[in-house]
Structure formats: C-alpha cells, structure tokens
Design a protein around this motif. Structure first.
Motif: not given
Length: 346
Positions: A43-53
C-alpha cells in the motif's frame, strides 16, 4: 481494455511484477504489481506512485489504477533501460558517474517539490487501509527500541558504550520523527537498482518503503550506503544540495546542512548494527552483490566518522562508534569494494 503477452519481471515473496501489452487502452504497455504478503509495503508503494502522479511529478511510473481487495495496482510502463546499478557494474566510467549525478539531481527534485505536502500525501495513504503509524515515527522507534542490539556488538568486541550514548540516540530519533524543514516525500529505498534511465531521463522505481520523512534519508545512498570514491560523493552531495536549496532554505545554511547529514548517517550506521548479528565476527556473508557484511559495516563507520567531523554534538554516540570501528579494524582486513566502472577513480 484487454491485456496480452504477459511478461514476468519479478516474483518474490513480497510481490509479483508483470509487464503486459494493452489493447484499446490509453497506454500501449502497463506494469501490474501484485503485493502478496506485506500489505503495508504494498500500500505504501501504491500510495507513493499515486501521490507523485496526482502532483504531476514525472519522477517515476505514472499510476493508472488500483484495487485494494485484489492487492493489485497498475502503472504505466517506463520502457526498457539500464539501471544505475548496471551502469556502475559496466565499463563506462563517464556513464556511471553521470548516472550518479543525475540520480542526486532527481532526488533533489523529488524532495524540493514535495516539501510541505505531508497532508496531501496522508490523504492518499490513509484513504487506503490506513497506516497505524507514520514511517518516520517507525524509523525513530526502531532506532531506540533496538539500542540493545548495538550494545550487544560492543560486548562482543570487548568495548563499552561512551557516556551519553542513549541521550544522543534519543536526539537522533527526535530528528527522524520530526525533521522540521527537511520533511519531504522520500523514496525510502534509493538503491542503484531502483533508478532506471529511460529515453525521458532517470526515473525512480519501487516505492515500497516510501513516505514522508527526513529528505536526506534518500541521500544516504551516496553519503553512506553505497561505496563510492570521495570525489564522486562530494559531487553528488553538492548537486543534491543545490537542487534541494531552491525550495529549502535550511539546506542553504552550512551548519544546518552538515548536522542534517551527520544525523541521518548516524541513524543508518546504528541501524546496520541493529540489522546484522555479531555472528559476522565469526563468519562473513554477502550483504549486497559483491559487498560483504564486514565491508559494509566498515564502510558505514568510516563514512559516518567523516560526516561527523565538522559537527559539534553527538559526542557519546560518536565515541562509541569510533571505539567499535577501531576494534573491528583490529580483527578484519577487508579490501574496499570498488565498482567496475569506477576502478580508475580509486
């Protein structure tokens, strides 16, 4: 949208990564990541990618979609390219050197453009199954809760902690938990294998350990973790500092900068002794490809000592690590690790 021609890229206990072609979709190729065992990292991985996008920062793969119940999210494929690790293991010194400097600049851009965005990031991360504790607080607690592991190393080499060790560890932990002006979104695992050089420039991969923490946590890659020639470390450091300083006034102040570097270096050096067991005294093992645990410990101690030299403070922790380093060098004669591409710089 139909997916075809799946290509398995990675299959580990933590995640499975597949590249697939897309028929009738907005992008021709996508990356699918399925996190199996470690929900928090996934979930940290997903949140990080979504945040930058969402912020429009083209510093990693663009987030396209996710399904928490399926433990799956989809990213735009960055295409094929060489990682920083591949450059360092190659034979082109100029490419490897340029790659490291480009990585330092990329990290500076990431941090400069995410200073003061903790609320925005937390909205994204906590909208998923929420994290019970922020990553920077986890880092600080681990440092303090496992002080005994450092003391175990001291006992194993017949040394004692210097007065003030615990108080210095508390001071370092407080800074990790509250980095003040250096609080930014960090990759969290900025290893050479997680930097990909694409036709559009360098991009960051795998945000499994991402979160809001001390910006210089990512700078540990060249400051402490990865063995590099001193000249190249200095060039990466100034490149990163100049880039971050555009938005971070604290990075412009020499005293604040040197103390910030020393603080994160101390934390990482102590962490390494907390992660590794004193059985390394009897048997050396591989820590990273080509780098043994003993070599890693000695490298961390030497780099930490260098970064502490211009800083007033942390006397108990500094003396403790100096004593530990002296005892270990009495026992070990370990040749320094040199990247193939940088042999002529040593």
């Amino acid at each position: 949208m139909l997916l075809s021609a799946p290509e398995l890229l990675k299959e580990e206990s933590r995640s499975v990564v597949v590249r697939a072609q897309v028929r009738g979709g907005p992008v021709p190729v996508v990356i699918l990541k399925h996190f199996r065992d470690d929900l928090v990292c996934g979930l940290d991985d997903q949140a990080g990618a979504e945040f930058l996008t969402r912020r429009g920062l083209e510093l990693g793969p663009r987030f396209l979609a996710g399904d928490v119940d399926a433990r799956l999210f989809v990213l735009e494929d960055l295409g094929r390219g060489r990682s920083l690790e591949e450059l360092l293991r190659g034979e082109d010194a100029r490419a490897a050197t340029g790659g490291l400097i480009a990585t330092a600049r990329l990290a500076g851009q990431l941090h400069a453009r995410t200073l003061g965005t903790q609320s925005e990031y937390e909205l994204i991360r906590q909208a998923l199954p929420p994290r019970h504790q922020r990553v920077r607080v986890e880092n600080a607690r681990f440092l303090l809760e496992h002080e005994g592991r450092l003391l175990r190393w001291l006992a194993a080499v017949g040394a004692q902690a210097a007065p003030g060790l615990h108080e210095d560890l508390e001071a370092v932990a407080r800074t990790l938990a509250d980095p003040g002006p250096f609080l930014a979104f960090t990759h969290g695992d900025l290893a050479p294998g997680n930097v990909l050089f694409t036709p559009s420039g360098p991009r960051l991969l795998d945000f499994e350990y991402a979160g809001m923490r001390h910006a210089l946590y990512d700078a540990l890659m060249w400051l402490v973790t990865v063995p590099l020639p001193d000249e190249l470390v200095a060039r990466a450091d100034i490149t990163y500092r100049i880039t971050l300083s555009a938005q971070c006034e604290a990075a412009q102040v020499d005293s604040a900068w040197t103390r910030a570097r020393a603080t994160v270096a101390l934390a990482r050096t102590v962490n390494l002794f907390q992660w590794l067991h004193p059985r390394v005294l009897e048997e050396d093992r591989e820590w990273a490809p080509g780098l043994s645990e003993r070599a890693a410990l000695l490298h961390h101690l030497a780099r930490c000592r260098s970064l502490l030299a211009p800083v007033e403070g942390f006397p108990g922790l500094a003396r403790t690590l100096e004593t530990l380093e002296a005892r270990l060098r009495e026992r070990w004669n370990v040749p320094p690790f040199v990247w193939p591409a940088l042999r002529e710089m040593e």
